[in-house]
Design a protein around this motif. Structure first.
Motif, PDB file in Angstrom:
ATOM      1  N   GLU A   1       0.830  -1.209   0.000  1.00 36.62           N
ATOM      2  CA  GLU A   1       0.000   0.000   0.000  1.00 36.62           C
ATOM      3  C   GLU A   1       0.862   1.256   0.000  1.00 36.62           C
ATOM      4  O   GLU A   1       0.541   2.245  -0.674  1.00 36.62           O
ATOM      5  CB  GLU A   1      -0.946  -0.019   1.203  1.00 36.62           C
ATOM      6  CG  GLU A   1      -2.080  -1.025   1.041  1.00 36.62           C
ATOM      7  CD  GLU A   1      -2.884  -1.257   2.309  1.00 36.62           C
ATOM      8  OE1 GLU A   1      -4.018  -1.775   2.198  1.00 36.62           O
ATOM      9  OE2 GLU A   1      -2.384  -0.927   3.418  1.00 36.62           O
ATOM     10  N   VAL A   2       1.969   1.216   0.728  1.00 34.17           N
ATOM     11  CA  VAL A   2       2.908   2.346   0.711  1.00 34.17           C
ATOM     12  C   VAL A   2       3.494   2.503  -0.691  1.00 34.17           C
ATOM     13  O   VAL A   2       3.570   3.616  -1.235  1.00 34.17           O
ATOM     14  CB  VAL A   2       4.030   2.161   1.753  1.00 34.17           C
ATOM     15  CG1 VAL A   2       5.100   3.238   1.603  1.00 34.17           C
ATOM     16  CG2 VAL A   2       3.441   2.190   3.165  1.00 34.17           C
ATOM     17  N   LEU A   3       3.878   1.384  -1.303  1.00 30.83           N
ATOM     18  CA  LEU A   3       4.416   1.413  -2.673  1.00 30.83           C
ATOM     19  C   LEU A   3       3.409   1.998  -3.653  1.00 30.83           C
ATOM     20  O   LEU A   3       3.756   2.791  -4.529  1.00 30.83           O
ATOM     21  CB  LEU A   3       4.793   0.002  -3.123  1.00 30.83           C
ATOM     22  CG  LEU A   3       6.154  -0.535  -2.678  1.00 30.83           C
ATOM     23  CD1 LEU A   3       6.259  -2.019  -3.012  1.00 30.83           C
ATOM     24  CD2 LEU A   3       7.284   0.237  -3.347  1.00 30.83           C
ATOM     25  N   GLY A   4       2.158   1.577  -3.521  1.00 32.63           N
ATOM     26  CA  GLY A   4       1.115   2.068  -4.415  1.00 32.63           C
ATOM     27  C   GLY A   4       0.963   3.576  -4.329  1.00 32.63           C
ATOM     28  O   GLY A   4       0.831   4.263  -5.347  1.00 32.63           O
ATOM     29  N   PHE A   5       1.024   4.104  -3.109  1.00 37.95           N
ATOM     30  CA  PHE A   5       0.903   5.553  -2.946  1.00 37.95           C
ATOM     31  C   PHE A   5       2.125   6.273  -3.509  1.00 37.95           C
ATOM     32  O   PHE A   5       2.013   7.328  -4.133  1.00 37.95           O
ATOM     33  CB  PHE A   5       0.702   5.930  -1.477  1.00 37.95           C
ATOM     34  CG  PHE A   5       0.609   7.413  -1.271  1.00 37.95           C
ATOM     35  CD1 PHE A   5      -0.495   8.119  -1.734  1.00 37.95           C
ATOM     36  CD2 PHE A   5       1.629   8.121  -0.646  1.00 37.95           C
ATOM     37  CE1 PHE A   5      -0.579   9.503  -1.575  1.00 37.95           C
ATOM     38  CE2 PHE A   5       1.546   9.496  -0.473  1.00 37.95           C
ATOM     39  CZ  PHE A   5       0.439  10.183  -0.938  1.00 37.95           C
ATOM     40  N   MET A   6       3.314   5.715  -3.303  1.00 36.17           N
ATOM     41  CA  MET A   6       4.529   6.327  -3.855  1.00 36.17           C
ATOM     42  C   MET A   6       4.452   6.393  -5.377  1.00 36.17           C
ATOM     43  O   MET A   6       4.822   7.392  -5.995  1.00 36.17           O
ATOM     44  CB  MET A   6       5.763   5.531  -3.403  1.00 36.17           C
ATOM     45  CG  MET A   6       6.030   5.651  -1.910  1.00 36.17           C
ATOM     46  SD  MET A   6       7.265   4.472  -1.293  1.00 36.17           S
ATOM     47  CE  MET A   6       8.796   5.315  -1.679  1.00 36.17           C
ATOM     48  N   PHE A   7       3.927   5.321  -5.973  1.00 39.27           N
ATOM     49  CA  PHE A   7       3.792   5.291  -7.433  1.00 39.27           C
ATOM     50  C   PHE A   7       2.752   6.307  -7.897  1.00 39.27           C
ATOM     51  O   PHE A   7       2.928   6.983  -8.923  1.00 39.27           O
ATOM     52  CB  PHE A   7       3.415   3.875  -7.891  1.00 39.27           C
ATOM     53  CG  PHE A   7       3.864   3.571  -9.282  1.00 39.27           C
ATOM     54  CD1 PHE A   7       3.052   3.801 -10.368  1.00 39.27           C
ATOM     55  CD2 PHE A   7       5.143   3.054  -9.513  1.00 39.27           C
ATOM     56  CE1 PHE A   7       3.479   3.536 -11.656  1.00 39.27           C
ATOM     57  CE2 PHE A   7       5.580   2.781 -10.800  1.00 39.27           C
ATOM     58  CZ  PHE A   7       4.741   3.020 -11.873  1.00 39.27           C
ATOM     59  N   LEU A   8       1.664   6.433  -7.140  1.00 41.55           N
ATOM     60  CA  LEU A   8       0.642   7.431  -7.463  1.00 41.55           C
ATOM     61  C   LEU A   8       1.242   8.831  -7.449  1.00 41.55           C
ATOM     62  O   LEU A   8       0.938   9.655  -8.318  1.00 41.55           O
ATOM     63  CB  LEU A   8      -0.513   7.342  -6.448  1.00 41.55           C
ATOM     64  CG  LEU A   8      -1.598   8.420  -6.549  1.00 41.55           C
ATOM     65  CD1 LEU A   8      -2.335   8.338  -7.880  1.00 41.55           C
ATOM     66  CD2 LEU A   8      -2.589   8.295  -5.398  1.00 41.55           C
ATOM     67  N   MET A   9       2.105   9.113  -6.482  1.00 39.98           N
ATOM     68  CA  MET A   9       2.754  10.424  -6.408  1.00 39.98           C
ATOM     69  C   MET A   9       3.594  10.699  -7.652  1.00 39.98           C
ATOM     70  O   MET A   9       3.618  11.820  -8.161  1.00 39.98           O
ATOM     71  CB  MET A   9       3.654  10.498  -5.174  1.00 39.98           C
ATOM     72  CG  MET A   9       2.914  10.571  -3.862  1.00 39.98           C
ATOM     73  SD  MET A   9       2.191  12.189  -3.567  1.00 39.98           S
ATOM     74  CE  MET A   9       3.664  13.147  -3.205  1.00 39.98           C
ATOM     75  N   VAL A  10       4.273   9.659  -8.139  1.00 41.29           N
ATOM     76  CA  VAL A  10       5.102   9.814  -9.343  1.00 41.29           C
ATOM     77  C   VAL A  10       4.233  10.171 -10.547  1.00 41.29           C
ATOM     78  O   VAL A  10       4.559  11.055 -11.334  1.00 41.29           O
ATOM     79  CB  VAL A  10       5.892   8.515  -9.628  1.00 41.29           C
ATOM     80  CG1 VAL A  10       6.508   8.547 -11.014  1.00 41.29           C
ATOM     81  CG2 VAL A  10       6.971   8.322  -8.574  1.00 41.29           C
ATOM     82  N   ILE A  11       3.112   9.475 -10.675  1.00 40.55           N
ATOM     83  CA  ILE A  11       2.264   9.677 -11.847  1.00 40.55           C
ATOM     84  C   ILE A  11       1.415  10.935 -11.698  1.00 40.55           C
ATOM     85  O   ILE A  11       1.455  11.839 -12.529  1.00 40.55           O
ATOM     86  CB  ILE A  11       1.369   8.438 -12.086  1.00 40.55           C
ATOM     87  CG1 ILE A  11       2.240   7.219 -12.398  1.00 40.55           C
ATOM     88  CG2 ILE A  11       0.381   8.690 -13.212  1.00 40.55           C
ATOM     89  CD1 ILE A  11       1.493   5.911 -12.435  1.00 40.55           C
ATOM     90  N   ALA A  12       0.633  10.994 -10.608  1.00 34.58           N
ATOM     91  CA  ALA A  12      -0.323  12.091 -10.448  1.00 34.58           C
ATOM     92  C   ALA A  12       0.344  13.374  -9.952  1.00 34.58           C
ATOM     93  O   ALA A  12      -0.081  14.469 -10.300  1.00 34.58           O
ATOM     94  CB  ALA A  12      -1.429  11.668  -9.481  1.00 34.58           C
ATOM     95  N   GLY A  13       1.382  13.234  -9.148  1.00 36.47           N
ATOM     96  CA  GLY A  13       1.990  14.419  -8.552  1.00 36.47           C
ATOM     97  C   GLY A  13       3.119  15.013  -9.366  1.00 36.47           C
ATOM     98  O   GLY A  13       3.395  16.209  -9.272  1.00 36.47           O
ATOM     99  N   ASN A  14       3.761  14.200 -10.166  1.00 35.37           N
ATOM    100  CA  ASN A  14       4.924  14.655 -10.934  1.00 35.37           C
ATOM    101  C   ASN A  14       4.503  15.217 -12.283  1.00 35.37           C
ATOM    102  O   ASN A  14       4.698  16.398 -12.583  1.00 35.37           O
ATOM    103  CB  ASN A  14       5.893  13.481 -11.105  1.00 35.37           C
ATOM    104  CG  ASN A  14       6.998  13.759 -12.087  1.00 35.37           C
ATOM    105  OD1 ASN A  14       7.491  14.878 -12.183  1.00 35.37           O
ATOM    106  ND2 ASN A  14       7.391  12.749 -12.842  1.00 35.37           N
TER     107      ASN A  14
END
Length: 403
Positions: free
Chosen positions: A229-242
């Protein structure tokens, strides 16, 4: 009212559409507010009121298969890389609440001095290169800052950030005519996941003062986030936040260049930068198209959309809806936008990173305008990103007049 024509009015993979989607949106709003594309198998809503209501209807319009039209990104596995964005309640609410324990407004506020330092460092390099001619604003600034900020937040060491940024760029690239995720993007995704897995394992053994550790330590009534779940959020940050913030910074620069009269007040008063950011978010938002999956039957415009069908929400179109905005095709810094903005969604899935994106854009553009007295974009050599859901520039060459 639905409309089907020989040539699709809306093909999110079409390069002509990427260059300028707004005439297509105008036709959709006027002729087919509920549009059906049989070939690609989706419906679409284009009017502001419908898009806004669509965002708020998180029961009938489900996120559980993801928010992208790309086949490889859709399906029950979507939450692995898109975290709670690809979930419905109660799973969505549980995960979002836990993540919010670590990803706090206070953490974002405390990050601002470091964001300013990172922005200044990249600006120093860009302005040095600009002294001898044209410089690529995306390569040197808009494309570097957001991913470096996310890396700072997560605790990625400085020496690794360029490589992590390159993988993040690779995740989003799409080739012309390809309606799915290319092999290179899948490879980049795997590289990121492997890297973040090692980082999470390291933080488990040795906690530090970063968001990764805060997520691992987040707890509500004994409930904690799993490593996945932590990994999923980190990946979301890369896609949605970056990606979206990179596009926001470049879109702001491009439309400022196209409307120099609107920037006069910003040069005179940098406190107006946030108004420039908001009008950019309305006029040419990074996030143009978001998919939902119909759960149960949905009837719109006297048409029943079957359970399981894909419905696209088009915030980029809603922002140009003359039913809501005066002179929507004019770029006017300082216009009244307020709660009519759709860039960060609405309702249960309102973007958790909205405050981070706005802070980054405000800091970046304020710092830039503190150092220059003018700029010109080389439009002939500008290159647009080709993506089925985000809009912006891969390259934006410009000349800068340094203060």
């Amino acid at each position: 009212m639905t409309l089907q024509v020989d040539k699709p009015l809306l093909d999110p993979y079409d390069y002509d559409f990427h260059e300028d989607p707004y005439p297509y949106y105008q036709r959709l709003r006027d002729e087919a507010p509920l549009y059906r594309n049989e070939e690609l198998g989706f419906w679409a809503l284009s009017r502001h009121a419908d898009v806004h209501q669509g965002f708020r209807n998180s029961t009938t319009l489900s996120n559980r298969f993801g928010v992208s039209l790309d086949p490889a990104s859709r399906g029950p596995h979507a939450s692995k890389t898109m975290s709670f964005l690809a979930m419905d309640d109660p799973a969505h609410l549980r995960l979002r609440t836990l993540v919010s324990k670590g990803f706090t407004p206070r953490r974002i506020r405390e990050l601002e001095p470091r964001v300013t330092e990172i922005a200044t460092r990249h600006l120093d390099t860009m302005l040095e290169k600009a002294a001898s001619g044209t410089v690529d604003y995306v390569d040197e600034f808009a494309g570097k800052l957001p991913m470096d900020v996310i890396s700072e937040l997560m605790g990625v060491p400085d020496p690794d950030r360029a490589e992590v940024r390159a993988w993040a760029d690779g995740v989003m690239h799409r080739d012309e005519g390809v309606t799915d995720v290319p092999a290179a993007a899948i490879e980049a995704s795997l590289n990121l996941i492997v890297y973040y897995q090692a980082m999470v394992a390291e933080r488990r053994k040795k906690p530090t003062d970063d968001l990764t550790t805060a997520l691992l330590e987040a707890e509500i009534d004994g409930d904690r986030l799993t490593d996945d779940e932590v990994l999923g959020f980190m990946f979301l940050m890369v896609i949605a936040g970056n990606e979206t913030t990179t596009k926001l910074l470049a879109n702001a620069a491009f439309w400022g260049h196209r409307n120099p009269d609107q920037l006069t007040s910003v040069y005179a008063d940098p406190a107006r930068v946030p108004l420039w950011v908001e009008e950019t978010l309305r006029y040419d938002t990074s996030s143009q198209i978001l998919a939902r999956t119909v759960s149960g039957d949905l009837t719109l415009y006297d048409t029943t959309i079957p359970d399981g069908d894909v419905l696209l929400l088009l915030p980029g179109s809603g922002h140009r809806d003359e039913r809501v905005f005066d002179k929507p095709d004019d770029f006017i810094i300082g216009r009244d936008i307020g709660s009519k903005l759709l860039s960060f969604g609405s309702g249960a899935h309102f973007c958790l990173g909205a405050h981070l994106a706005r802070m980054e854009a405000r800091v970046a553009l304020t710092e830039l305008f503190g150092r220059i007295k003018g700029y010109q974009v080389d439009e002939a050599n500008s290159v647009r990103v080709h993506s089925s859901n985000v809009r912006g520039f891969a390259h934006l060459p410009m000349t800068l007049e340094v203060s």
